[in-house]
Each structure stands twice: as structure tokens, then as C-alpha cells.
Scaffold this active site. Structure first.
Site, PDB file in Angstrom:
ATOM      1  N   CYS A  67       8.964  -6.664  66.921  1.00 40.02           N
ATOM      2  CA  CYS A  67       8.854  -8.057  66.478  1.00 40.02           C
ATOM      3  C   CYS A  67       9.483  -8.986  67.517  1.00 40.02           C
ATOM      4  CB  CYS A  67       9.538  -8.219  65.132  1.00 40.02           C
ATOM      5  SG  CYS A  67       9.618  -9.922  64.544  1.00 40.02           S
ATOM      6  N   CYS A  70      12.420 -11.075  66.124  1.00 36.10           N
ATOM      7  CA  CYS A  70      13.610 -10.243  65.910  1.00 36.10           C
ATOM      8  C   CYS A  70      14.343 -10.000  67.234  1.00 36.10           C
ATOM      9  CB  CYS A  70      13.218  -8.909  65.273  1.00 36.10           C
ATOM     10  SG  CYS A  70      12.412  -9.063  63.665  1.00 36.10           S
TER      11      CYS A  70
END
Length: 324
Positions: A67, A70
Site C-alpha cells: 500500500c 501505508c
């Protein structure tokens, strides 16, 4: 397909229960750091130790290694974890690719997802992901103004326990599919057919178990159970009553028919008597009138005779006078 690959597939399927048993140990070992790596202040949570968040105050991040968002807040989250002792909280993280059960328990649909927990009461953090905002959220107790997660959606509820099991099972299916298609080289549609067949067999097996359980809990009564003497007598009485009812009905209908005939005869007699009486009443006035007419005729007849005698006498007297 080579026999060696099939052998590897069977070994993989047999090793799945062992992996499930050793998973908690692997999770606990991941919290320790290697001598060559810097120690992280972020607590790694998995399926075996997630209940730690039910005690104390926590900030928990759900992330995935692939991600981009993230990856951007990874350094900020580490810095925030270093301030955890001063803030009086514990900072943790969960890799959703390794822990699909926890992602289902917290019903994670977007990444990254951050939760605040205070003695088992969970709140979703939707603020900015900068270090200052994260610290201000704790220091200024901004989490008190946020509405907690509903009771049935709480990670410790029975509903979320079932959701965690469902997500965990889906993770196993995905791993088996990847192994069949990647390692063993099975075609994708063949893998789908295997899963469909397994689903049908499991459904039939579970249905059979449910039927057996229902038969044990609620056994059906035997159709050929021996009758007791009382039941036999009662049954005979019922049959005899059923046979006597048509006969009684026939007798009642015959009696009713006779009564109807008698009533009809009586009514006809009454009608005839009434009609004769009416005729007699009509004839009496007529008889009276005819009698009166006859009496008048009789009274008129002597008058007529007397008139003729007088005329004869007058004629005789007139004839005698003429002779004189």
C-alpha cells in the site's frame, strides 16, 4: 503434471493444520527484533495476542506492505511509537496480508486504517496522519468527542468473531488457490472446479450432520406402534359410531318424509273443508233469494185466478143484460 508436484501439493494441504498451530508462535517471534536490526517501538499484533488491545489505551494501524499510503506514514508511525511512553499509550500495527482474520474482526475496508482503543472501547481515527495531529489526538483527548464503534461491530463481539473466522478461511482458500495455480501449475478453471466440488461435498456432509442431529433431538414416532387395549376399544367405538351415523340419518330422513306426507294430507283436508264451507256460505244466500221469488210467484198466481173469475162474471152479467 509431474507426480512430484502432486506429492508437494498433498504435503502442503497436510501442513495447513500445522501452520495453524504454529501461527501464534511465529506471531510472537515476530515481535522480537534481530541483533542486526534497530528495535522497533511498534507492537506487532496477530491473531493470538490481539486481545491485548482490550486493556489500556492503544493506537492501532492496519496496513499492507504493497500500500503506497501505508508506506508514506511508516516513518511517522515509528516516530509516534517512540513517544508512546510519554503519551501513556501503546502503539501497534497489523499486517492485513498476514492476518486476514484480524482485518475481518475490525472490518477493515480501506488502508491504512487507524483505531483508538481505550479499555475495550474502539473509535475510528479519521484525522490527519501527521505526527503533531496524532500526538494532539491523545494529549488533548480528542478521542472523547468521537462516537465509539457500535456494540455489535466491536471486535470482541460474537458477530465479529464470526467475521474473523470468515476472513481467515478466505485467506486459506486464497493461499491454496495460489499454490495450485502457481506451484503445481494447475489451470485456473480447474482450481475453481476443485473448490466448487469441495463446497458441494462439504455442504452435503454438513446437511447430513444436521439431519442426524435433528433426528437425535426430535425422533419421529413409529408408524407401526402396537396399539394398547384402550386405544383399540376407542378405535372400535369410533368406527361403530361412524357406521351408525348414516343409518340414523337414513331413518331420520324417512321419518321426516312420512311426517311431511301427513302434514300435507292434513293441510289438503283442511283446504277441502274450507272450500266446502265457503261454497255452502255462497249457496245459502242464493237459496234465500230463490225462495223469496217463488213466494212472490205463488202470491201472484191467486191474484191472477181471481182476476179471471171476476172478468168471467162480468161478461156473464153483460150477456144477461143484453138478452133482457
Amino acid at each position: 503434471m509431474a507426480p512430484g508436484r502432486w506429492r508437494q501439493g498433498w504435503l502442503f494441504l497436510c501442513a495447513l493444520p500445522l501452520v495453524a498451530l504454529l501461527g501464534p508462535a511465529v506471531c510472537l517471534s515476530s515481535t522480537f527484533y534481530s541483533p542486526g536490526e534497530p528495535r522497533s517501538s511498534v507492537r506487532v499484533l496477530c491473531g493470538s495476542n490481539w486481545s491485548l488491545v482490550l486493556q489500556g489505551q492503544w493506537m492501532l494501524e492496519f496496513y499492507a506492505p504493497w500500500c503506497p499510503a501505508c508506506q508514506q506514514i511508516e516513518a511517522t508511525w515509528e516516530s509516534f511509537a517512540k513517544e508512546s511512553e510519554r503519551l501513556g499509550i501503546t502503539v501497534g500495527k497489523v499486517d492485513v496480508t498476514q492476518e486476514p482474520g484480524l482485518s475481518g474482526r475490525f472490518f477493515v475496508t480501506t488502508l491504512p486504517t487507524i483505531y483508538h482503543a481505550n479499555d475495550g472501547v474502539f473509535r475510528r481515527y479519521r484525522g490527519s496522519r501527521t505526527l503533531e495531529d496524532l500526538q494532539g489526538y491523545i494529549l488533548e483527548r480528542k478521542w472523547e468527542a468521537v462516537e465509539p464503534v457500535a456494540g455489535w461491530k466491536s471486535p470482541s463481539s460474537i458477530v465479529m468473531h464470526g467475521m474473523a473466522g470468515l476472513f481467515h478461511f478466505s485467506g486459506w482458500i486464497r493461499q491454496i488457490h495460489n499454490y495450485l495455480t502457481g506451484t503445481l501449475g494447475v489451470h485456473v478453471w480447474i482450481s475453481y472446479a476443485i473448490f466448487i466440488l469441495a463446497t458441494l461435498l462439504i455442504g452435503l456432509f454438513l446437511g447430513l450432520i444436521l439431519v442426524l442431529i435433528s433426528d437425535c433431538l426430535c425422533p419421529t414416532k413409529s408408524k407401526y406402534r402396537a396399539e394398547t387395549p384402550e386405544e383399540a376399544i376407542t378405535k372400535d367405538n369410533v368406527e361403530n359410531a361412524a357406521l351408525e351415523e348414516p343409518e340414523e340419518a337414513a331413518e331420520l330422513s324417512a321419518d321426516e318424509a312420512e311426517e311431511a306426507v301427513d302434514v300435507k294430507d292434513v293441510s289438503d283436508g283442511e283446504d277441502a273443508a274450507n272450500s266446502s264451507a265457503d261454497e255452502l256460505e255462497e249457496d245459502l244466500p242464493l237459496g234465500k233469494e230463490s225462495g223469496e221469488e217463488e213466494m212472490e210467484d205463488l202470491s201472484e198466481q191467486p191474484l191472477a185466478e181471481s182476476e179471471t173469475e171476476s172478468t168471467v162474471r162480468q161478461r156473464k152479467s153483460q150477456g144477461a143484460e143484453k138478452e133482457l
